[in-house]
Design a protein around this motif. Structure first.
Motif: not given
Length: 253
Positions: A4-17
């Motif tokens: 769940a934490r990894l999923f959240e981090l990847i999601t925010w990484a996509y938004l930031a990129l």
């Protein structure tokens, strides 16, 4: 770190990129299609490259749904069917409908597309199949779902019609570029890209999800600069290009 934490981090990484990708592509068009050029490494057949890029999206979303615990959830199933309605065509039919000769795509573009679609397919597939909230039948009457599906269908129709116009510009075996006409080409140079942006904005609204928002943002970040580049290219190569056309949004830009 749990999933769940990894999923959240990847999601925010996509938004930031997404905004960084937008700025980069304003300067350097992605090296495929008419922008394939020397200096970006080896190439492969564009049909093979297209399948390589796009196949992870339908395969991952379908696989995650089958392996998840919501096969009996009607809303989750409808989300998967919406996703597949776009990506089964985009990954496995569209590449073999391309005309214009035996063109090449850079491996760099194909592998970047593959990596993006692996991550994007995972995020949206896992959200629908297990990690997002489980939507009950009441969600089908929610204004966010209804408006999102309408937007998705509108964008899908715009995209497919625009692709069909481009497809019909060339006879089998014919190469070169022509000015497209008909439909939204009356007002903009790239209704196919507008359609995809509308489509995935509808997905984000219907799923009411951060992964959906990240995908919609990335779609706009990728396709808006390409639409601007196409518009400049058309104007540079066709003296009779319709002056009233805009790049992506009628009467605006």
């Amino acid at each position: 770190m749990n999933e769940a934490r990894l999923f959240e981090l990847i999601t925010w990484a996509y938004l930031a990129l997404a905004p960084l990708v937008f700025v980069l592509l304003l300067v350097v068009p992605a090296p495929y299609g008419r922008y394939t050029r020397a200096g970006f490494g080896p190439t492969l057949d564009r049909r093979l490259g297209w399948v390589l890029m796009e196949a992870p999206s339908p395969l991952l979303v379908l696989g995650l749904f089958v392996l998840g615990d919501r096969q009996g959830n009607l809303v989750a199933l409808l989300f998967v069917l919406l996703w597949l309605s776009h990506y089964l065509h985009r990954a496995f039919l569209f590449p073999f409908q391309m005309r214009g000769g035996a063109r090449q795509m850079t491996w760099a573009a194909a592998l970047l597309g593959f990596a993006f679609n692996c991550g994007n397919g995972y995020l949206n597939g896992r959200f629908v199949a297990q990690l997002g909230p489980e939507r009950g039948l009441a969600w089908l009457a929610d204004p966010r779902f209804v408006a999102g599906v309408v937007l998705f269908a509108l964008g899908y129709a715009i995209n497919r019609h625009a692709d069909l116009v481009l497809h019909r510009l060339r006879a089998p075996g014919e190469t070169g570029y022509k000015i497209p006409h008909g439909g939204l080409y009356r007002w903009i140079s790239c209704p196919n890209y507008l359609g995809e942006i509308v489509e995935w904005s509808g997905w984000a609204l219907a799923t009411w999800s951060l992964p959906g928002l990240a995908f919609a943002a990335f779609t706009a970040a990728n396709l808006a600069p390409r639409a601007l580049a196409h518009h400049r290219w058309y104007r540079a190569h066709f003296a009779d290009y319709p002056p009233e056309r805009r790049a992506l949004i009628p009467f605006v830009v």
